[in-house]
Design an enzyme around this catalytic site. Structure first.
Site, PDB file in Angstrom:
ATOM      1  N   ASP A  52      31.575  18.485  34.080  1.00 12.67           N
ATOM      2  CA  ASP A  52      30.862  18.381  35.356  1.00 12.67           C
ATOM      3  C   ASP A  52      29.409  17.982  35.155  1.00 12.67           C
ATOM      4  O   ASP A  52      28.801  17.351  36.021  1.00 12.67           O
ATOM      5  CB  ASP A  52      30.959  19.699  36.125  1.00 12.67           C
ATOM      6  N   ASN A  63      31.840  22.749  32.394  1.00 11.12           N
ATOM      7  CA  ASN A  63      33.159  22.354  32.898  1.00 11.12           C
ATOM      8  C   ASN A  63      33.822  23.599  33.479  1.00 11.12           C
ATOM      9  O   ASN A  63      33.259  24.704  33.447  1.00 11.12           O
ATOM     10  CB  ASN A  63      34.001  21.737  31.768  1.00 11.12           C
ATOM     11  N   LYS A  64      34.999  23.422  34.005  1.00  9.12           N
ATOM     12  CA  LYS A  64      35.727  24.511  34.683  1.00  9.12           C
ATOM     13  C   LYS A  64      35.700  25.806  33.867  1.00  9.12           C
ATOM     14  O   LYS A  64      35.898  25.777  32.653  1.00  9.12           O
ATOM     15  CB  LYS A  64      37.164  24.050  34.937  1.00  9.12           C
ATOM     16  N   ARG A  98      27.871  20.916  46.347  1.00 12.29           N
ATOM     17  CA  ARG A  98      28.275  21.618  45.121  1.00 12.29           C
ATOM     18  C   ARG A  98      27.208  21.319  44.069  1.00 12.29           C
ATOM     19  O   ARG A  98      26.877  20.153  43.842  1.00 12.29           O
ATOM     20  CB  ARG A  98      29.667  21.171  44.635  1.00 12.29           C
ATOM     21  N   ARG A 153      37.620  17.028  44.741  1.00 10.73           N
ATOM     22  CA  ARG A 153      36.944  17.781  43.688  1.00 10.73           C
ATOM     23  C   ARG A 153      37.013  16.972  42.411  1.00 10.73           C
ATOM     24  O   ARG A 153      37.670  15.949  42.358  1.00 10.73           O
ATOM     25  CB  ARG A 153      37.556  19.181  43.516  1.00 10.73           C
ATOM     26  N   GLY A 154      36.321  17.481  41.377  1.00  7.39           N
ATOM     27  CA  GLY A 154      36.242  16.711  40.140  1.00  7.39           C
ATOM     28  C   GLY A 154      34.972  15.866  40.189  1.00  7.39           C
ATOM     29  O   GLY A 154      34.695  15.205  41.197  1.00  7.39           O
ATOM     30  N   ALA A 155      34.206  15.910  39.097  1.00  8.22           N
ATOM     31  CA  ALA A 155      32.863  15.320  39.130  1.00  8.22           C
ATOM     32  C   ALA A 155      32.824  13.846  39.557  1.00  8.22           C
ATOM     33  O   ALA A 155      32.090  13.491  40.492  1.00  8.22           O
ATOM     34  CB  ALA A 155      32.199  15.521  37.771  1.00  8.22           C
ATOM     35  N   GLN A 167      44.043  24.322  39.584  1.00 11.95           N
ATOM     36  CA  GLN A 167      43.983  22.860  39.481  1.00 11.95           C
ATOM     37  C   GLN A 167      44.897  22.333  38.375  1.00 11.95           C
ATOM     38  O   GLN A 167      45.387  21.206  38.465  1.00 11.95           O
ATOM     39  CB  GLN A 167      42.531  22.391  39.202  1.00 11.95           C
TER      40      GLN A 167
HETATM   41  O1  MRU Z   1      36.043  22.933  40.738  1.00 14.70           O
HETATM   42  P1  MRU Z   1      36.580  21.580  40.359  1.00 14.70           P
HETATM   43  O2  MRU Z   1      38.054  21.455  40.543  1.00 14.70           O
HETATM   44  O3  MRU Z   1      35.799  20.455  41.028  1.00 14.70           O
HETATM   45  O4  MRU Z   1      36.299  21.470  38.802  1.00 14.70           O
HETATM   46  C1  MRU Z   1      36.630  20.270  38.167  1.00 14.70           C
HETATM   47  C2  MRU Z   1      36.420  20.305  36.699  1.00 14.70           C
HETATM   48  O5  MRU Z   1      35.926  21.246  36.149  1.00 14.70           O
HETATM   49  C3  MRU Z   1      36.781  19.056  35.960  1.00 14.70           C
HETATM   50  O6  MRU Z   1      37.206  19.364  34.666  1.00 14.70           O
HETATM   51  C4  MRU Z   1      35.554  18.146  35.862  1.00 14.70           C
HETATM   52  O7  MRU Z   1      34.985  17.921  37.125  1.00 14.70           O
HETATM   53  C5  MRU Z   1      35.875  16.850  35.223  1.00 14.70           C
HETATM   54  S1  MRU Z   1      36.765  15.779  36.286  1.00 14.70           S
HETATM   55  C6  MRU Z   1      37.016  14.313  35.484  1.00 14.70           C
END
Ligand code: MRU
EC number: 5.3.1.23
Length: 373
Positions: free
Chosen positions: A235, A245-246, A90, A49-51, A194
């Site tokens: 994201d 973002n999250k 996603r 996970r994470g962009a 997370q």
């Molecule tokens: O649902 P996730 O865990 O993939 O969400 C991740 C985030 O929101 C991060 O802050 C974002 O992807 C930036 S990662 C460098």
């Protein structure tokens, strides 16, 4: 941190090797996805996970699909259908689709060519993260020069969310390397934790002092003056600077705006989507109700309770003091236009049309070559 979040595993049956983030912090185990179905499932379950990490998965996933196609005798239509499933796994993080699209033109040239390009995606991400981290640290130090900083971050934007080093946590690491971090407030990040599971794990490994707090403690901490700056990842960043973002990020920005605390988004240019004009056009992933109505398989709400479970929210540009990329810093509150960095392949420093609320420099564009340091 020397760990690899995403890597290619060569062999008779090649695989995309993932550090399984659903098992952290209890176990450091790998998940080897040798077929597209397993990889898509890993993306859905947030094993990866994470962009930026998803961007790497998208690019490597195309090479994986080619290997599976050769083994199983898929025709071109089936191959493209499977790649499409990965691309759409996603919707919010633009990097996933970007990773796929980057290598797709090389499909006719075969796996070696696709893999070579995918490896470039991984390498470029690390370079970008290190550059933007230095720029982000500079931006903060310029505005808050008098003390080691008490920072707050949300979710996980570290090594685990990228191919290496991290974005928001990269800025924290850079500041820590300069001896400038007093404490990091880590939002636990409901519902999948997370922050508590992953960010706290990364900070502990690096010996960076931190506290984990429930998400709802954050606005109060900001208003009480316990936080000097908030740094988050992204994201997808729209052309006007609106940032997905999250979920929970926009509440932090509102508190920061009220308290006069800098709110900083740190992300590689690969997360900026100039084709999306503003945040309202960003698709927000909605996740299963069970993530909210229970935890670890144990129900915490009455049976049948419905849930609203958006994985992300959008922070409007007017609440963001700085978007830090490897190409430079944009201050969307004053200058809501990410395209000023579109042509830049070297850092441009800070671009704005007026002084930011917390800023001190009035220059419209200040160029500071990262390479000259
Ligand atoms: O649902 P996730 O865990 O993939 O969400 C991740 C985030 O929101 C991060 O802050 C974002 O992807 C930036 S990662 C460098």
């Amino acid at each position: 941190m020397g760990l690899r979040t995403v890597e290619w595993l060569d062999g008779e049956v090649p695989a995309v090797r993932l550090l399984d983030q659903t098992r952290l912090p209890a176990e450091e185990t790998h998940l080897d996805a040798a077929d597209v179905h397993t990889l898509v499932d890993a993306v859905h379950r947030l094993a990866v996970r994470g962009a930026p990490a998803l961007g790497a998965v998208g690019a490597l996933g195309v090479a994986l699909a080619l290997a599976q196609a050769a083994r199983e005798g898929w025709d071109d239509a089936r191959l493209r259908e499977e790649i499409g499933r990965l691309r759409d796994a996603r919707p919010t993080a633009v990097n996933l689709a970007r990773g796929v699209d980057r290598v797709l033109p090389l499909l006719p040239q075969g796996r070696v060519a696709v893999l070579a390009e995918a490896r470039l995606v991984l390498a470029e991400d690390e370079t970008a993260n290190r550059r933007l981290s230095a720029l982000g640290a500079d931006w903060l130090v310029e505005r808050l020069p008098h003390r080691p900083l008490r920072l707050l971050t949300h979710c996980n934007a570290g090594t685990l969310a990228t191919t290496a080093w991290g974005t928001a946590l990269g800025v924290v690491r850079e500041l820590h390397g300069r001896g400038l971090v007093a404490l990091v407030h880590v939002d636990e990040t409901r519902p999948l934790l997370q922050g508590a599971r992953l960010t706290a794990w990364e900070l502990a490994a690096d010996g960076i002092d931190h506290v984990v707090q429930v998400d709802s403690a954050a606005p109060g901490a900001i208003l009480r003056g316990l936080v000097d700056a908030v740094v988050i990842g992204a994201d997808r960043i729209a052309a006007n600077g609106d940032t997905a973002n999250k979920v929970g990020s926009v509440g932090l920005a509102l508190a920061c705006a009220d308290a006069g605390v800098p709110f900083v988004v740190a992300a590689p240019w690969s997360t900026v989507d100039l084709a999306t004009p503003e945040g309202a056009a960003i698709a927000i992933e909605e996740r299963p109700a069970a993530e909210v109505t229970g935890f670890g398989g144990i129900a915490s709400a009455p049976a049948g309770t419905r849930a609203f479970n958006p994985a992300f929210d959008v922070t409007p540009a007017r609440l963001i003091d700085a978007v830090v990329t490897e190409r430079g810093v944009v201050e969307p509150r004053a200058h809501p236009d990410m395209s000023v960095l579109a042509g830049a392949d070297q850092p441009l420093g800070t671009t704005r049309t007026g002084a930011a609320r917390s800023g001190s420099t009035s220059a419209r564009t200040r160029c500071q070559s990262q390479q000259s340091r």
